[in-house]
Design a protein around this motif. Structure first.
Motif, PDB file in Angstrom:
ATOM      1  N   LEU A   1       0.827  -1.206   0.000  1.00 54.57           N
ATOM      2  CA  LEU A   1       0.000   0.000   0.000  1.00 54.57           C
ATOM      3  C   LEU A   1       0.859   1.252   0.000  1.00 54.57           C
ATOM      4  O   LEU A   1       0.579   2.211  -0.730  1.00 54.57           O
ATOM      5  N   LEU A   2       1.906   1.252   0.797  1.00 53.64           N
ATOM      6  CA  LEU A   2       2.787   2.419   0.849  1.00 53.64           C
ATOM      7  C   LEU A   2       3.518   2.627  -0.474  1.00 53.64           C
ATOM      8  O   LEU A   2       3.692   3.760  -0.926  1.00 53.64           O
ATOM      9  N   ARG A   3       3.918   1.532  -1.107  1.00 57.73           N
ATOM     10  CA  ARG A   3       4.581   1.637  -2.411  1.00 57.73           C
ATOM     11  C   ARG A   3       3.614   2.224  -3.449  1.00 57.73           C
ATOM     12  O   ARG A   3       3.984   3.095  -4.244  1.00 57.73           O
ATOM     13  N   ALA A   4       2.356   1.777  -3.421  1.00 58.69           N
ATOM     14  CA  ALA A   4       1.356   2.299  -4.354  1.00 58.69           C
ATOM     15  C   ALA A   4       1.142   3.794  -4.114  1.00 58.69           C
ATOM     16  O   ALA A   4       1.011   4.572  -5.065  1.00 58.69           O
ATOM     17  N   GLN A   5       1.121   4.199  -2.840  1.00 59.29           N
ATOM     18  CA  GLN A   5       0.988   5.619  -2.528  1.00 59.29           C
ATOM     19  C   GLN A   5       2.189   6.407  -3.059  1.00 59.29           C
ATOM     20  O   GLN A   5       2.026   7.478  -3.641  1.00 59.29           O
ATOM     21  N   ALA A   6       3.374   5.885  -2.831  1.00 61.88           N
ATOM     22  CA  ALA A   6       4.580   6.571  -3.282  1.00 61.88           C
ATOM     23  C   ALA A   6       4.596   6.721  -4.798  1.00 61.88           C
ATOM     24  O   ALA A   6       4.943   7.788  -5.322  1.00 61.88           O
ATOM     25  N   GLU A   7       4.203   5.672  -5.504  1.00 61.86           N
ATOM     26  CA  GLU A   7       4.155   5.752  -6.971  1.00 61.86           C
ATOM     27  C   GLU A   7       3.157   6.809  -7.422  1.00 61.86           C
ATOM     28  O   GLU A   7       3.413   7.546  -8.383  1.00 61.86           O
ATOM     29  N   GLN A   8       2.022   6.892  -6.721  1.00 68.98           N
ATOM     30  CA  GLN A   8       1.017   7.898  -7.069  1.00 68.98           C
ATOM     31  C   GLN A   8       1.567   9.304  -6.832  1.00 68.98           C
ATOM     32  O   GLN A   8       1.377  10.195  -7.647  1.00 68.98           O
ATOM     33  N   ILE A   9       2.259   9.490  -5.731  1.00 64.12           N
ATOM     34  CA  ILE A   9       2.839  10.802  -5.425  1.00 64.12           C
ATOM     35  C   ILE A   9       3.878  11.182  -6.475  1.00 64.12           C
ATOM     36  O   ILE A   9       3.904  12.316  -6.962  1.00 64.12           O
ATOM     37  N   LEU A  10       4.727  10.248  -6.846  1.00 62.05           N
ATOM     38  CA  LEU A  10       5.758  10.532  -7.837  1.00 62.05           C
ATOM     39  C   LEU A  10       5.176  10.887  -9.207  1.00 62.05           C
ATOM     40  O   LEU A  10       5.805  11.607  -9.980  1.00 62.05           O
ATOM     41  N   ALA A  11       3.980  10.403  -9.490  1.00 61.17           N
ATOM     42  CA  ALA A  11       3.351  10.675 -10.782  1.00 61.17           C
ATOM     43  C   ALA A  11       2.601  12.014 -10.800  1.00 61.17           C
ATOM     44  O   ALA A  11       2.174  12.461 -11.861  1.00 61.17           O
ATOM     45  N   MET A  12       2.484  12.668  -9.654  1.00 54.94           N
ATOM     46  CA  MET A  12       1.720  13.920  -9.581  1.00 54.94           C
ATOM     47  C   MET A  12       2.512  15.101 -10.129  1.00 54.94           C
ATOM     48  O   MET A  12       3.734  15.158  -9.997  1.00 54.94           O
ATOM     49  N   SER A  13       1.761  16.036 -10.689  1.00 51.75           N
ATOM     50  CA  SER A  13       2.363  17.294 -11.134  1.00 51.75           C
ATOM     51  C   SER A  13       2.637  18.172  -9.913  1.00 51.75           C
ATOM     52  O   SER A  13       2.143  17.896  -8.810  1.00 51.75           O
ATOM     53  N   ASP A  14       3.383  19.239 -10.108  1.00 51.93           N
ATOM     54  CA  ASP A  14       3.649  20.163  -9.003  1.00 51.93           C
ATOM     55  C   ASP A  14       2.354  20.750  -8.465  1.00 51.93           C
ATOM     56  O   ASP A  14       2.189  20.907  -7.251  1.00 51.93           O
ATOM     57  N   ASP A  15       1.417  21.081  -9.341  1.00 51.40           N
ATOM     58  CA  ASP A  15       0.134  21.641  -8.899  1.00 51.40           C
ATOM     59  C   ASP A  15      -0.646  20.639  -8.058  1.00 51.40           C
ATOM     60  O   ASP A  15      -1.235  20.997  -7.035  1.00 51.40           O
ATOM     61  N   GLU A  16      -0.644  19.386  -8.482  1.00 41.72           N
ATOM     62  CA  GLU A  16      -1.341  18.357  -7.708  1.00 41.72           C
ATOM     63  C   GLU A  16      -0.684  18.162  -6.347  1.00 41.72           C
ATOM     64  O   GLU A  16      -1.367  17.991  -5.335  1.00 41.72           O
ATOM     65  N   LEU A  17       0.644  18.222  -6.318  1.00 42.61           N
ATOM     66  CA  LEU A  17       1.349  18.086  -5.044  1.00 42.61           C
ATOM     67  C   LEU A  17       1.029  19.252  -4.114  1.00 42.61           C
ATOM     68  O   LEU A  17       0.851  19.062  -2.910  1.00 42.61           O
ATOM     69  N   ASP A  18       0.941  20.447  -4.679  1.00 46.28           N
ATOM     70  CA  ASP A  18       0.567  21.604  -3.866  1.00 46.28           C
ATOM     71  C   ASP A  18      -0.811  21.410  -3.244  1.00 46.28           C
ATOM     72  O   ASP A  18      -1.022  21.687  -2.059  1.00 46.28           O
ATOM     73  N   LEU A  19      -1.758  20.932  -4.035  1.00 46.16           N
ATOM     74  CA  LEU A  19      -3.104  20.677  -3.512  1.00 46.16           C
ATOM     75  C   LEU A  19      -3.092  19.592  -2.442  1.00 46.16           C
ATOM     76  O   LEU A  19      -3.784  19.687  -1.426  1.00 46.16           O
TER      77      LEU A  19
END
Length: 87
Positions: A47-65
């Protein structure tokens, strides 16, 4: 195959509103237990790996949100439904 179980589990959750509601009330250990009760062999690392992969795929704007409104949910897994909507 824990990764295959994770993908199948997430697909099952995606199609089952009752299961989504149950998961929205659980922490990480509760999610793992529920998955095991349903026949899925998941590990916290999966689950943590899946979360990390999702975070790495996010744009800067998505990360800001995410940082503005959802970071606690992401790491605490208290709102698993919100996590699923991010995937």
């Amino acid at each position: 195959m824990a990764l295959q179980d994770l993908e199948t589990f997430l697909a099952t959750v995606d199609q089952n509103p009752d299961l989504q509601e149950q998961l929205s009330q659980l922490d990480l250990q509760g999610v793992l237990k529920l998955a095991a009760d349903k026949g899925f062999q998941l590990r916290a690392a999966d689950l943590l790996r899946a979360q990390a992969e999702q975070i790495l795929a996010m744009s800067d704007d998505e990360l800001d949100l995410l940082v503005e409104g959802g970071l606690d949910d992401l790491f605490d897994m208290n709102d698993f439904q919100a996590y699923l909507e991010r995937t």
